[in-house]
Scaffold this motif. Structure first.
Motif, PDB file in Angstrom:
ATOM      1  N   ASP A   1      26.957 -25.444 -29.588  1.00 32.43           N
ATOM      2  CA  ASP A   1      25.483 -24.705 -30.664  1.00 32.43           C
ATOM      3  C   ASP A   1      25.146 -23.100 -30.650  1.00 32.43           C
ATOM      4  OD1 ASP A   1      23.607 -25.571 -32.783  1.00 32.43           O
ATOM      5  OD2 ASP A   1      25.071 -27.541 -32.732  1.00 32.43           O
ATOM      6  N   LEU A   2      23.627 -23.625 -30.968  1.00 35.00           N
ATOM      7  CA  LEU A   2      22.665 -22.554 -30.020  1.00 35.00           C
ATOM      8  C   LEU A   2      22.746 -23.052 -29.200  1.00 35.00           C
ATOM      9  CD1 LEU A   2      19.775 -22.752 -33.000  1.00 35.00           C
ATOM     10  CD2 LEU A   2      22.226 -21.514 -32.708  1.00 35.00           C
ATOM     11  N   VAL A   3      22.514 -21.489 -28.227  1.00 35.12           N
ATOM     12  CA  VAL A   3      21.908 -21.191 -26.949  1.00 35.12           C
ATOM     13  C   VAL A   3      20.886 -20.944 -26.508  1.00 35.12           C
ATOM     14  CG1 VAL A   3      22.530 -20.263 -24.625  1.00 35.12           C
ATOM     15  CG2 VAL A   3      23.963 -20.178 -26.147  1.00 35.12           C
ATOM     16  N   ALA A   4      19.783 -22.133 -25.853  1.00 29.82           N
ATOM     17  CA  ALA A   4      18.641 -22.442 -25.484  1.00 29.82           C
ATOM     18  C   ALA A   4      18.042 -20.914 -24.809  1.00 29.82           C
ATOM     19  CB  ALA A   4      18.578 -23.879 -24.634  1.00 29.82           C
ATOM     20  N   PRO A   5      17.214 -20.316 -24.591  1.00 31.77           N
ATOM     21  CA  PRO A   5      16.573 -19.758 -23.659  1.00 31.77           C
ATOM     22  C   PRO A   5      16.459 -20.129 -22.641  1.00 31.77           C
ATOM     23  CG  PRO A   5      14.730 -19.200 -25.515  1.00 31.77           C
ATOM     24  CD  PRO A   5      16.028 -20.840 -25.290  1.00 31.77           C
ATOM     25  N   PRO A   6      17.111 -19.321 -20.998  1.00 31.91           N
ATOM     26  CA  PRO A   6      16.714 -19.798 -19.770  1.00 31.91           C
ATOM     27  C   PRO A   6      15.955 -20.274 -18.565  1.00 31.91           C
ATOM     28  CG  PRO A   6      18.126 -17.363 -19.164  1.00 31.91           C
ATOM     29  CD  PRO A   6      16.810 -17.652 -20.871  1.00 31.91           C
ATOM     30  N   THR A   7      15.028 -20.376 -19.910  1.00 29.81           N
ATOM     31  CA  THR A   7      13.505 -20.875 -19.142  1.00 29.81           C
ATOM     32  C   THR A   7      13.576 -22.096 -20.458  1.00 29.81           C
ATOM     33  OG1 THR A   7      12.249 -19.224 -20.660  1.00 29.81           O
ATOM     34  CG2 THR A   7      12.444 -19.120 -18.672  1.00 29.81           C
ATOM     35  N   PHE A   8      13.960 -22.746 -21.188  1.00 27.61           N
ATOM     36  CA  PHE A   8      13.487 -23.735 -21.982  1.00 27.61           C
ATOM     37  C   PHE A   8      13.832 -25.004 -21.020  1.00 27.61           C
ATOM     38  CE2 PHE A   8      15.204 -27.000 -24.052  1.00 27.61           C
ATOM     39  CZ  PHE A   8      14.962 -27.190 -25.343  1.00 27.61           C
ATOM     40  N   ALA A   9      14.492 -24.456 -19.896  1.00 26.63           N
ATOM     41  CA  ALA A   9      14.612 -25.728 -19.012  1.00 26.63           C
ATOM     42  C   ALA A   9      13.602 -26.269 -18.338  1.00 26.63           C
ATOM     43  CB  ALA A   9      15.458 -25.296 -17.596  1.00 26.63           C
TER      44      ALA A   9
ATOM     45  N   ALA B   1       1.946 -21.973  -8.834  1.00 27.49           N
ATOM     46  CA  ALA B   1       2.668 -20.981  -7.892  1.00 27.49           C
ATOM     47  C   ALA B   1       3.630 -19.957  -7.641  1.00 27.49           C
ATOM     48  CB  ALA B   1       2.036 -21.401  -6.713  1.00 27.49           C
ATOM     49  N   ASP B   2       4.559 -21.134  -8.360  1.00 25.98           N
ATOM     50  CA  ASP B   2       5.922 -20.010  -8.375  1.00 25.98           C
ATOM     51  C   ASP B   2       6.505 -20.788  -8.785  1.00 25.98           C
ATOM     52  OD1 ASP B   2       8.274 -18.314  -7.775  1.00 25.98           O
ATOM     53  OD2 ASP B   2       8.660 -19.979  -6.737  1.00 25.98           O
ATOM     54  N   GLN B   3       7.736 -20.802 -10.000  1.00 26.26           N
ATOM     55  CA  GLN B   3       9.283 -20.980 -10.397  1.00 26.26           C
ATOM     56  C   GLN B   3      10.107 -20.804 -10.561  1.00 26.26           C
ATOM     57  OE1 GLN B   3       8.290 -24.178 -12.692  1.00 26.26           O
ATOM     58  NE2 GLN B   3      10.060 -23.955 -12.313  1.00 26.26           N
ATOM     59  N   ARG B   4      11.052 -21.265 -10.459  1.00 23.40           N
ATOM     60  CA  ARG B   4      12.999 -20.596  -9.635  1.00 23.40           C
ATOM     61  C   ARG B   4      13.567 -21.623 -11.071  1.00 23.40           C
ATOM     62  NH1 ARG B   4      12.588 -16.526  -5.735  1.00 23.40           N
ATOM     63  NH2 ARG B   4      10.492 -16.875  -5.009  1.00 23.40           N
TER      64      ARG B   4
ATOM     65  N   MET C   1       0.043 -27.278  -0.587  1.00 19.49           N
ATOM     66  CA  MET C   1       1.135 -26.661  -1.380  1.00 19.49           C
ATOM     67  C   MET C   1       2.873 -27.038  -1.758  1.00 19.49           C
ATOM     68  SD  MET C   1       2.221 -23.459  -3.079  1.00 19.49           S
ATOM     69  CE  MET C   1       1.731 -22.383  -2.218  1.00 19.49           C
ATOM     70  N   ILE C   2       3.216 -27.584  -2.404  1.00 13.93           N
ATOM     71  CA  ILE C   2       3.540 -28.739  -2.933  1.00 13.93           C
ATOM     72  C   ILE C   2       5.357 -28.320  -3.538  1.00 13.93           C
ATOM     73  CG2 ILE C   2       4.042 -30.618  -4.144  1.00 13.93           C
ATOM     74  CD1 ILE C   2       1.333 -31.619  -3.872  1.00 13.93           C
ATOM     75  N   THR C   3       5.947 -28.041  -3.113  1.00 14.02           N
ATOM     76  CA  THR C   3       7.250 -27.683  -3.859  1.00 14.02           C
ATOM     77  C   THR C   3       8.234 -29.133  -4.258  1.00 14.02           C
ATOM     78  OG1 THR C   3       7.063 -25.782  -2.100  1.00 14.02           O
ATOM     79  CG2 THR C   3       9.101 -25.899  -3.008  1.00 14.02           C
ATOM     80  N   THR C   4       8.391 -29.033  -5.349  1.00 12.84           N
ATOM     81  CA  THR C   4       9.214 -29.978  -5.829  1.00 12.84           C
ATOM     82  C   THR C   4      11.062 -28.968  -6.204  1.00 12.84           C
ATOM     83  OG1 THR C   4       8.601 -29.695  -8.128  1.00 12.84           O
ATOM     84  CG2 THR C   4       7.412 -31.736  -6.843  1.00 12.84           C
ATOM     85  N   ARG C   5      11.775 -29.958  -6.644  1.00 17.88           N
ATOM     86  CA  ARG C   5      12.639 -28.880  -7.368  1.00 17.88           C
ATOM     87  C   ARG C   5      13.552 -30.001  -8.290  1.00 17.88           C
ATOM     88  NH1 ARG C   5      17.554 -31.017  -4.922  1.00 17.88           N
ATOM     89  NH2 ARG C   5      15.760 -31.943  -2.820  1.00 17.88           N
ATOM     90  N   SER C   6      13.688 -29.884  -9.265  1.00 15.15           N
ATOM     91  CA  SER C   6      14.234 -30.797 -10.453  1.00 15.15           C
ATOM     92  C   SER C   6      15.722 -30.739 -11.082  1.00 15.15           C
ATOM     93  CB  SER C   6      13.342 -31.056 -11.856  1.00 15.15           C
ATOM     94  OG  SER C   6      12.340 -30.947 -11.580  1.00 15.15           O
ATOM     95  N   GLU C   7      16.573 -31.746 -10.851  1.00 13.99           N
ATOM     96  CA  GLU C   7      17.619 -31.549 -11.140  1.00 13.99           C
ATOM     97  C   GLU C   7      18.375 -32.267 -12.079  1.00 13.99           C
ATOM     98  OE1 GLU C   7      20.138 -29.818  -9.216  1.00 13.99           O
ATOM     99  OE2 GLU C   7      18.338 -30.018  -7.562  1.00 13.99           O
TER     100      GLU C   7
ATOM    101  N   THR D   1      15.182 -26.495 -11.291  1.00 18.15           N
ATOM    102  CA  THR D   1      14.350 -25.577 -11.044  1.00 18.15           C
ATOM    103  C   THR D   1      13.617 -25.684  -9.432  1.00 18.15           C
ATOM    104  OG1 THR D   1      12.734 -27.422 -12.140  1.00 18.15           O
ATOM    105  CG2 THR D   1      14.358 -25.435 -14.229  1.00 18.15           C
ATOM    106  N   THR D   2      13.639 -25.243  -9.046  1.00 15.97           N
ATOM    107  CA  THR D   2      11.931 -25.193  -8.014  1.00 15.97           C
ATOM    108  C   THR D   2      10.434 -24.831  -8.843  1.00 15.97           C
ATOM    109  OG1 THR D   2      14.038 -25.140  -6.834  1.00 15.97           O
ATOM    110  CG2 THR D   2      11.211 -24.682  -5.763  1.00 15.97           C
ATOM    111  N   SER D   3       9.930 -25.747  -8.322  1.00 14.95           N
ATOM    112  CA  SER D   3       8.635 -25.290  -8.429  1.00 14.95           C
ATOM    113  C   SER D   3       7.251 -25.472  -7.063  1.00 14.95           C
ATOM    114  CB  SER D   3       8.442 -26.357  -9.810  1.00 14.95           C
ATOM    115  OG  SER D   3       6.377 -25.651 -10.265  1.00 14.95           O
ATOM    116  N   SER D   4       6.068 -24.383  -7.048  1.00 14.53           N
ATOM    117  CA  SER D   4       5.142 -24.321  -6.138  1.00 14.53           C
ATOM    118  C   SER D   4       4.138 -24.897  -6.712  1.00 14.53           C
ATOM    119  CB  SER D   4       5.587 -23.441  -5.723  1.00 14.53           C
ATOM    120  OG  SER D   4       6.968 -23.299  -3.981  1.00 14.53           O
TER     121      SER D   4
END
Length: 153
Positions: free
Chosen positions: A52-60, A87-90, A120-126, A142-145
């Protein structure tokens, strides 16, 4: 209130299911100026091998931020959202997000580092898709700071 240093290592359970719909993908693609036909036309997505339709990568980020909200809203965290600076998003993609996916995200606090009066807090969403047989399929990490400014900063 100061940031709770014991947050490091804490995990938050998978947030509620986010149903990925075609119009949500199209709206997000328009908002981020993603123009690939696979974001708008089902046949173009299928021609690339997707169901089906593909989401842009940053949709996550939509699903990840729902998981992040659990940390922000946790009264034990000591986080005052009005003092937060992103501060950061990957993103690491394990497969494309497509319309019809039912996504959930677990949040993990990977780091808490004091910085002056703040932290500074770094999180990871699986992020994973919930399949019809209730099995989980990895979709993205996704990894966020965030920087939480201290009082007077």
């Amino acid at each position: 209130m100061t940031i709770n240093p014991d947050l490091q290592g804490r995990s938050y359970p998978a947030a509620e299911v986010y149903d990925v719909g075609r119009e949500k993908i199209r709206e997000f693609a328009r908002a981020v100026k993603a123009t690939h036909p696979a974001h708008f036309d089902v046949e173009a997505a299928k021609a690339l091998g997707h169901s089906d339709l593909v989401a842009p990568p940053t949709f996550a980020i939509i699903v990840a931020q729902r998981a992040d909200a659990q940390l922000i809203e946790d009264p034990d965290s000591g986080i005052d959202f009005s003092r937060v600076v992103h501060a950061d998003q990957r993103f690491t993609h394990h497969r494309a997000i497509v319309a019809g996916d039912r996504l959930r995200a677990e949040l993990h606090v990977d780091g808490v580092r004091a910085m002056g009066g703040g932290a500074m807090i770094t999180t990871r969403s699986e992020i994973f898709a919930v399949r019809e047989d209730n099995q989980r399929e990895r979709v993205a990490t996704t990894t966020s700071s965030i920087l939480v400014r201290g009082e007077g900063q």
